[in-house]
Every structure is written in structure tokens, then in C-alpha cells.
Design an enzyme around this catalytic site. Structure first.
Site, PDB file in Angstrom:
ATOM      1  N   SER A 171     -11.340  -1.187  -0.125  1.00 39.17           N
ATOM      2  CA  SER A 171     -10.727  -0.949   0.839  1.00 39.17           C
ATOM      3  C   SER A 171     -10.441  -1.236   2.322  1.00 39.17           C
ATOM      4  O   SER A 171      -8.726  -1.656   2.887  1.00 39.17           O
ATOM      5  CB  SER A 171      -9.390   0.207   0.631  1.00 39.17           C
ATOM      6  OG  SER A 171      -8.474   0.564  -0.796  1.00 39.17           O
ATOM      7  N   HIS A 218      -3.596   6.292   3.560  1.00 42.12           N
ATOM      8  CA  HIS A 218      -3.819   4.932   3.217  1.00 42.12           C
ATOM      9  C   HIS A 218      -3.798   3.707   3.804  1.00 42.12           C
ATOM     10  O   HIS A 218      -4.878   3.278   4.099  1.00 42.12           O
ATOM     11  CB  HIS A 218      -4.089   4.914   1.619  1.00 42.12           C
ATOM     12  CG  HIS A 218      -5.234   3.958   0.853  1.00 42.12           C
ATOM     13  ND1 HIS A 218      -4.664   2.130   0.950  1.00 42.12           N
ATOM     14  CD2 HIS A 218      -6.328   3.758   0.699  1.00 42.12           C
ATOM     15  CE1 HIS A 218      -5.997   1.600   0.197  1.00 42.12           C
ATOM     16  NE2 HIS A 218      -6.987   2.817   0.571  1.00 42.12           N
ATOM     17  N   ASP A 236       1.076  -1.284   0.211  1.00 38.96           N
ATOM     18  CA  ASP A 236      -0.259   0.123  -0.038  1.00 38.96           C
ATOM     19  C   ASP A 236       0.677   1.469  -0.413  1.00 38.96           C
ATOM     20  O   ASP A 236       1.975   1.142  -0.747  1.00 38.96           O
ATOM     21  CB  ASP A 236      -1.200   0.546   1.053  1.00 38.96           C
ATOM     22  CG  ASP A 236      -2.386   0.664   0.718  1.00 38.96           C
ATOM     23  OD1 ASP A 236      -2.358   1.608   0.647  1.00 38.96           O
ATOM     24  OD2 ASP A 236      -3.191  -0.247   0.728  1.00 38.96           O
TER      25      ASP A 236
END
Length: 908
Positions: free
Chosen positions: A570, A260, A201
Site C-alpha cells: 500500500s 490508511h 481508499d
């Protein structure tokens, strides 16, 4: 993939992949003013429902904001010019091949390509999970490279957008309670201790105390630590694969500046203010995104191989290339290789649900990975204001000024509830502010959020309060030039209607508040509106399972406040990755296939999100087996060998499948055998029609008894007789016992896959020839006759739209001789451009030809001046290239090439 709200700033979910067939593409513009744009905004006419299907309405009729041309952002994945993935012959090492032999084969391919005058530069070599190379080369040489001995396939390197979360959220404890993760932690004592979970990620902020850090922002501190025990930064802060000249700057510290990856890691394993699903799991951080912009599939492949080499038990990938639904794309191939080698791979399904079916992507389409859909959580944490005697949660719009945390505004309605005036789409009809300290209340609908916000700003208001026109939370974007100078926020439908009602009775004050509030979620337990649909291009059922992903509170980098809320698939994927860690901690040791089966067999099918009060179940190709039930997954003693059934196309009639049920308990188990059906979907793929459609489902017996420590088979005949091609149908074979219920999801496509039309009109008469407008866009030229100079973008364009995945895409060019006869350009190859395995398109796309072509095993050449036409050929998905009926063809009108420097490709 994800969508995020404050903090940090929200934005819309990523949309379709943008593909470069080996030439640059332009943007589609209108001809004769807005004529083409108007055509593109026209929804295709609904098909008449077959007699035995009960129509329930289209997505747009049921309130889905189906994307239209004006709304579309750049895609989640765009092919990068000059970069390719070359698959060579031989099995990867994790699939039984030899790393040494693979390197030898790759070197032979490199030498053969050089001898054939097809030069390239190798960037990376892969031998473990995928056998191939990433290379940089002239795009015009790709056709010749495919002819080099030892080359199995050539794929574009895709630029993958960093998932942009955007929605309000609750404490993670609500998500844990929805799946039973909290019960396994508290009752069974499972925490993921000793299980390694890799997060591929944007990195992890290992300074965050919830993730084992000391609380001081310093990338060189706390790594490796007790929680984030290893990893690597492949790219550095500034890498953006979509920016020419940007190159990775790797280093040893996979710190996160995007947010994220830290949010994902917290859902998996936070232990502090937030409690993750597996709060004692060991985390590995592989950073493949910079602070902003895109990464690419080359970097992702490298991180995947390193995660396996570092001994990851579980790999989480909350990313992907939407609409790349072919399972042979290298990231999907490598995902399956990792599973075959003993690693459980969990991948987000994608955030393109509003774009219709066949909208998931690689690597999530990998057959053996666990692909996860998103379900809205029971509660959401949100910034808020008080108005009309209650807390009113909101999501701040991206592209506007950040909302304050104090102060009061007087609300003014743009118009009476339910009227056009309430939409504020006509700036002239918006009542002007009578002074400072006023906010305009506007309903969602008809025009864009930016148009509404600009109308309010122009009318003199100090803020615009949007409210939804359907249940659920939503974060708008009002980005554009010029930027908004006032706050713009989105409230719920219920709050908006309550405020409208209060305004009808008297003045209402909107008072900004500091902090956040926890609110009940109107769409709790329903599949999130952004969650993508399957099937794969090969008609395999995806996604596999659903988990909380809509409205999740988790960790963020310290510089972003330490905690925040995001929504997206996600957020659903790491919940399942953490669940896998708990299952792997609990004896007996499970294989990846057993982890997947335990989760899917015990899942709970979900109510249809678009009409939750009608008694229907969500399409199986959007939820998979259903919502994760972790307690049942951990404690079941019964399993089914195949976790799902993919029926493929139905032209050969129903299939009888055998379900093998195994019982590890000390006593016999008896189950009632039944079938439940989900809502079916039909054409068009971009705005699907929904049907109550119960296909053929006939179990061979009404009950099955499975002996202790033994197994038993159940035969079920599954299929359809709808009399219509292209209906995606399915449901769940159910095994209902005294102590537990099991499900086996199934899906298929009715009739003949190859009977479906791939080249879509798109409401604009596509395919069509196009002409540059000189400003970066393309006008349609359906009658042809234009003279192209082949300079500065004045080249022939083909505008097209693919309603379904395409097996192959080819463009042939013909010179039109003076006698009217056609002479094919590049007869030794047969085409001037080709690419295999394209996903369906979300919006019309444009292919540009600069007049060049690659001879067989030779360098590129360019056509001479003269008259030409282009022929676009598309092989239908899973079609037979030798069968002319499996091809669709468009032939352009005649045009002229008059290049002042003939023989040289035109400049773009």
C-alpha cells in the site's frame, strides 16, 4: 495493501480471499481431537530437484513464516452472499463501445432474466470502463443467470478488507532518496504541479496541514481545497460489507477515519512535515472504506469510473483481493479500460508474500496497470526504549495494552539464547516473576505470539519483550479472548541478541521512552517479506516494479496524531503514483504505456531477500523490473516497446521474441545485450522451493546500435529445458550502454501448466466429505455414511484446497438408487454448483450443499430424501473443457439425506 505500526495500532497483513461458491461455507475443524489440525500443519514433502536445477531451499527452510491453519485470518476478500457482478455483451465505452447501447443490452438481460424466472435487483449499472451490472439475487439462481442471452460472465462481489498496516517506519525522505524523487524535486524542479492523482481508499484527512488543511478536525472544512480538490464518500463511517444489513451512507465529504488513505495520500503529495513524491499534485479522494471493516468490489468499480470522469491523470489503488489472480475479474478489466482511455493506474501487488506464489490479486493483476512490489526502506522510525546502553526500537503488538512512554522494568530472559526455553512456548518452563517491575524477554519462533505473551502474563510479568529471530522489522498480533492486560512489543533480532548477551553478564533495565527514534533498517533495499508473488493465473508477469513500502513515515488523520508509520505494498504503490505525476509534469507528454515503460526499462534488479549475501537476484515474479530509478526514468531517451515479456508455459519449447529499442536522442546509441537470471520457484505454491535456474537465454547479437531518432530490433530466444513442470523462472534482458542501462524483465512457467495438480492434499487427505460439528466448524468424514438432516447446518460439506488457480469449479450430485446405479441430479444443467476462475487457496476451504439446485432457466429446486454422493470437478488453469485430461475429479463416499421437511433447502 499495507501493514501498520504505531501510531495507530498494528495488525497482521491481510491474507487469502475467501470465496463463496454459491453456498455458505464452514470452518475446517479437527476430527478425533486435533488429528486434522495436525495434518494441516504438516508441510508437503519437498519435490526432488531436477538434475539441472540447483536447489536453494524452501521458503520455510529459509526463515519465511509460511502461514499454517492456526495462523490464518479472514481473507483480504470474501464473496458476499446474494451479490453478484453480471458482465453483459458489448465493449465498454472506454474501449470503443457505446454507453447507450450498453444500457440497452443490460435492460434486455434484465428482462430476459425475469422471463426465465431468474429475478434480480440492479444495484449499479456500469458502461464506461466495464459493461455490466451489480445485482442482488438468490445465490441458487446464479447458474441459471449464466444461461440468459447477453450474459457474458457472472462474478461474485468480493468484500475487500481495508488494508491494515503494521510495521515501524522512517521519515518519507528516505524513500524519496532511494528512488531519486528528491533529486527530481530539487534539481529538475518537478513537483507534480497540475497533475491530478486520485486516491481510491479510506478517504483523506484534508484537515491535515501537510495536505493543505488548517489543522482543525472538521470534515466540513478545507474541502474542496487547494490540495485535495475533489472526491466523494461512497460509504460513510459505519459501512462494513461483511455485516449483514450494512448499507452505504454516501455523502460529499471523503474524510478519513481509518488512516490508511491519508497515509497513502501523504506519500503521493504531502507538503509539510512530510514531503511526498509529488508535493504539488492535485489530489482527488474517493472513500470506499468505512472506519472499520470491509468494502466491496461494487463500490470500488463505482469509484474507479468516477475518478476517470473527474479527469484523474493517475489513479492509485492500494487495495485488492489477494489470490484473485484472473485478469478478467471486473476491477482488473476496468483498470485496463482506464489505462486505454489515458489514465495511468497504479496498484499495490498485495501483502501475501509469505503465502507463496500466485498470491497477488485483482485489480493488481490488470495487464496494463503498474503493479508495485514493496522494498524495505533504508531507515525506520520507531517508538523505543533504552536498554543495555542503546536505543531499542520496537513495534507494539495489536491486542495488548499500549506501551507506556516512561518507567523502567527489569529484564528477565525466558531462557538461554538459542534454547527452547527462550521461546516461552511451554508456560510451565517460564521462570516466574519475583516481584513487580519485571519484563520477560522472549524469542520469536515455534508457537504464536499470543501464546508467548499469555505465558509471560501468567508468570506475573508487567510486559513481554519479544525479539525477532531473523533480520527485519515485524509487528505481532496477540489478539484473542481474553485480551492481554500488559504491554507486548517486538524488538529486532540484533537487539534481542544484544539483550540476551547483556543479561548473561548482569542485570539489564528496560526504560520506556517518549517519542520515536530513527534506526537503520537491517533489510534496507530488499523486497519486503510481505510483498506478494505473481504470476497471474494466465501466466502473465506481475508485479511490474518495486518501490519503498516497508517502513514509511507519512501523514495520518489529525485524530490519530497527524503522522505515523506504516508498511505494505500500500505504501509502495503511492510512491510510484507520485513518480508518475512527476513524469507527467515533465515534457513531452507521456501516455500511460510510456510512463510504465520508462519506469520499468530503467529499474534496478534487486538482490534476493532470503539470502542477500549469496549473489542471487530476487525472483522476477516478485520484484518485476526492479527498484524504481526515477532519475533515469525521467531522463532516458531510449525506450523499449514492450516493458516486459511473459513467456507462458514451456511445453512448446523456447520462444524467440523481438525487442524493439527506440532512441529519441540526437546521436546513435550502442548497447551491449545480455541476460541476468533471477531465482526460480517451484512447487508447492504455499511453501515454494527456490532454485538457481538459468533457463535458455540467447540474444541474436551481443550489441545493438540504435540510430538517432530511430529504432532497432534485437531478437532473444528464451525458454527452459528443466524437465520439470511448474518451475517459474525468469530474469532480465539487459541493454548496457555508456550512459544508461536498460532492462526488460521476462518470466515463464516450465513444462505443461495443465500437468500440475490443482486439487491439493494439503497434508490432510483432501478433498474430503465433511460433517458439521454443530459449533460452526466442519469435521472430515472420509468414509462417508453420515445421515444429514439438512437442518441448522447439518448438510454435506466438501473440504478442498487449490494449489493453483482453477479455470472452473463444478460440483455434481448423484442419487444412489437401490440397485446401486447413479442418477445425476439436475441433468439439464449437469451440476448443482459451478464457478469460473477461482484463485489458488491459502488454506483449505469448505463448500456446503443445502440440497438445492437451479434448473436451466428456472427457479431452484431441492432433492428428495435418499442416498447421494457428490463429485467435485476442477478444470485446470487455461485448460480445455472438452479434454477430459484437463479435469481433476474427486468423488465423495455415499451419504444419506433425511430432511424432516423434504423439498425445502436446509437452514444454516
Amino acid at each position: 495493501m499495507s501493514v501498520r505500526s504505531t501510531p495507530p495500532s498494528p495488525s497482521s497483513p491481510p491474507s487469502a480471499p475467501r470465496r463463496h461458491l454459491p453456498r455458505a461455507r464452514g470452518l475446517l475443524a479437527g476430527t478425533a481431537g486435533a488429528a486434522l489440525v495436525a495434518g494441516l500443519l504438516t508441510a508437503p514433502a519437498a519435490l526432488a530437484a531436477p538434475a539441472d536445477l540447483d536447489p536453494l531451499g524452501s521458503a520455510s527452510e529459509l526463515g519465511v513464516d509460511v502461514p499454517v491453519q492456526d495462523d490464518l485470518l479472514d481473507g483480504a476478500a470474501e464473496a458476499i452472499p446474494g451479490r453478484w457482478l453480471v458482465q453483459v455483451s458489448g465493449d465498454p465505452a472506454l474501449q470503443g463501445g457505446s454507453a447507450g447501447a450498453n444500457r440497452t443490452t443490460q435492460k434486455k438481460v434484465e428482462d430476459s432474466a425475469e422471463a426465465a424466472a431468474v429475478p434480480f435487483t440492479v444495484q449499479r449499472s456500469f458502461t464506461g470502463g466495464w459493461n455490466g451490472m451489480s445485482v442482488s439475487m438468490d445465490d441458487a439462481d446464479v447458474a441459471a443467470l449464466r444461461q440468459v442471452p447477453g450474459v457474458e460472465a457472472v462474478f461474485p462481489v468480493l468484500a475487500v478488507e481495508a488494508p491494515r498496516p503494521a510495521d515501524a517506519a522512517p521519515e518519507d525522505e528516505y524513500g524519496n532518496a532511494m528512488t531519486g524523487a528528491d533529486t527530481l524535486q530539487q534539481v529538475d524542479g518537478l513537483t507534480g504541479d497540475g497533475v491530478k492523482v486520485a486516491v481510491i481508499d479510506s478517504g483523506i484527512d484534508y484537515n491535515n496541514p501537510d495536505l493543505g488543511g488548517a489543522g482543525t478536525d472538521d470534515e466540513t472544512a478545507d474541502f474542496p481545497g487547494d490540495r485535495v480538490i475533489g472526491g466523494y464518500d461512497y460509504v460513510g463511517d459505519d459501512y462494513d460489507s461483511s455485516t449483514a444489513g450494512s448499507t452505504p451512507q454516501p455523502d460529499a465529504y471523503p474524510d478519513d477515519c481509518g488512516g490508511h488513505g491519508t497515509h497513502v495520500a501523504g506519500i503521493i503529495g504531502a507538503d509539510g512535515e512530510v514531503t511526498g513524491v509529488a508535493p504539488e499534485a492535485d489530489l482527488l479522494a474517493y472513500r470506499i472504506f468505512g472506519c472499520d471493516g470491509t468494502s466491496d468490489t461494487d463500490v470500488i468499480l463505482a469509484a474507479m469510473e468516477q475518478a476517470r470522469a473527474d479527469g484523474a491523470d493517475v489513479v492509485n489503488m492500494s487495495l485488492g483481493a489477494s489470490f484473485m489472480t484472473w485478469q478478467d475479474y471486473p476491477t482488473a478489466q476496468l483498470a485496463d479500460s482506464l489505462v486505454a482511455s489515458g489514465t495511468t493506474v497504479v496498484i499495490s501487488a498485495g501483502n501475501s508474500g509469505t503465502s507463496g506464489t500466485f498470491s497477488s490479486g485483482a485489480p493488481g493483476v490488470a495487464s496494463d496497470a503498474i503493479t508495485v512490489a514493496s522494498v524495505d526502506s533504508t531507515h525506520r522510525r520507531s517508538p523505543f526504549a533504552t536498554a543495555a546502553g542503546a536505543d531499542r526500537g520496537y513495534a507494539a503488538a495489536e491486542g495488548a495494552v499500549a506501551p507506556p512512554t516512561s518507567g523502567e522494568l527489569t529484564l528477565v530472559a525466558a531462557g538461554e539464547a538459542g534454547t527452547d526455553a527462550a521461546l516461552a512456548c511451554d508456560p510451565a518452563a517460564v521462570p516466574a516473576a519475583t516481584g513487580e517491575g519485571q519484563a520477560l524477554l522472549v524469542s520469536r519462533g515455534t508457537c504464536s505470539f499470543r501464546e508467548k505473551a499469555l505465558a509471560g502474563e501468567s508468570a506475573g510479568y508487567d510486559a513481554v519483550i519479544l525479539h525477532n529471530n531473523a533480520p527485519g522489522s515485524l509487528s505481532p498480533t496477540v489478539e484473542g479472548d481474553p485480551a492481554l492486560t500488559i504491554p507486548v512489543v517486538m524488538a529486532s533480532q540484533a537487539d534481542g541478541l544484544a539483550l540476551q548477551e547483556a543479561l548473561a553478564a548482569g542485570p539489564v533495565t528496560w526504560a520506556w521512552q517518549e517519542g520515536t527514534t530513527v534506526l537503520e533498517n537491517e533489510t534496507a533495499g530488499l523486497v519486503s517479506d510481505f510483498s506478494s508473488y505473481g504470476l497471474t493465473a494466465e501466466l502473465e508477469l506481475k508485479p511490474d516494479i518495486a518501490a519503498p513500502g516497508g517502513s514509511i513515515w507519512s501523514t495520518l488523520p489529525l485524530e490519530e496524531g497527524g503522522h505515523g508509520s506504516m508498511s505494505g505494498t500500500s505504501m509502495a504503490a503511492p510512491h510510484v503514483a507520485g513518480a508518475a505525476a512527476l513524469l507527467l509534469e515533465k515534457p513531452p507528454e507521456l501516455t500511460p504505456a510510456q510512463v510504465k515503460s520508462a519506469m520499468m526499462n530503467t529499474a534496478d534488479p534487486l538482490t534476493w531477500s532470503l539470502a542477500p549475501d549469496q549473489g542471487y537476484l530476487e525472483p522476477v515474479h516478485r520484484q518485476g523490473a526492479g527498484l524504481l530509478d526515477l532519475v533515469s526514468a525521467a531522463h532516458t531517451t531510449t525506450s523499449v516497446a514492450e516493458p516486459s515479456i511473459s513467456l507462458g508455459e514451456g511445453e512448446d519449447g523456447p520462444r524467440t521474441v523481438t525487442i524493439t529499442v527506440a532512441n529519441a536522442a540526437d546521436e546513435d546509441r550502442t548497447y551491449d545485450v545480455g541476460v541476468r537470471h533471477g531465482v526460480a520457484t517451484g512447487a508447492p505454491t504455499s511453501d515454494p522451493e527456490f532454485y538457481a535456474a538459468e533457463g535458455i537465454a540467447e540474444p541474436s547479437a551481443s550489441t545493438v546500435t540504435v540510430p538517432a531518432h530511430g529504432s532497432a530490433d534485437v531478437e532473444v530466444t528464451l525458454g527452459e529445458d528443466f524437465g520439470e513442470d511448474g518451475i517459474i523462472y525468469g530474469g532480465w534482458v539487459t541493454l548496457t550502454g555508456t550512459d544508461e542501462d536498460l532492462v526488460v524483465p521476462f518470466a515463464g512457467l516450465s513444462g505443461d501448466y495443465q500437468a500440475l495438480t490443482v486439487l491439493d492434499d494439503a497434508g490432510a487427505g483432501l478433498p474430503a466429505l465433511g460433517v458439521s460439528d454443530g459449533e460452526g466448524s466442519v469435521n472430515l468424514d472420509p468414509d462417508g455414511g453420515h445421515t444429514y438432516t439438512m437442518q441448522d447446518g447439518d448438510v454435506p460439506y466438501l473440504a478442498y484446497s487449490l494449489a493453483y488457480p482453477a479455470e472452473r469449479f463444478e460440483v455434481r450430485a448423484y442419487e444412489v438408487k437401490k440397485n446401486g446405479k447413479l442418477k445425476i441430479v439436475n441433468p439439464s444443467v449437469g451440476h448443482v454448483a459451478a464457478e469460473d476462475h477461482l484463485g489458488r487457496t491459502e488454506s483449505p476451504e469448505v463448500w456446503a450443499w443445502d440440497g438445492s439446485y437451479a434448473l436451466k432457466n428456472e427457479k431452484s429446486k431441492s432433492v428428495k430424501n435418499g442416498d447421494y454422493l457428490l463429485e467435485l470437478r476442477v478444470l485446470k488453469p487455461l485448460g480445455d473443457a472438452s479434454d477430459p485430461s484437463d479435469w481433476e475429479t474427486y468423488t465423495s463416499p455415499r451419504f444419506t439425506i433425511a430432511n424432516p421437511t423434504p423439498g425445502k433447502p436446509g437452514a444454516h
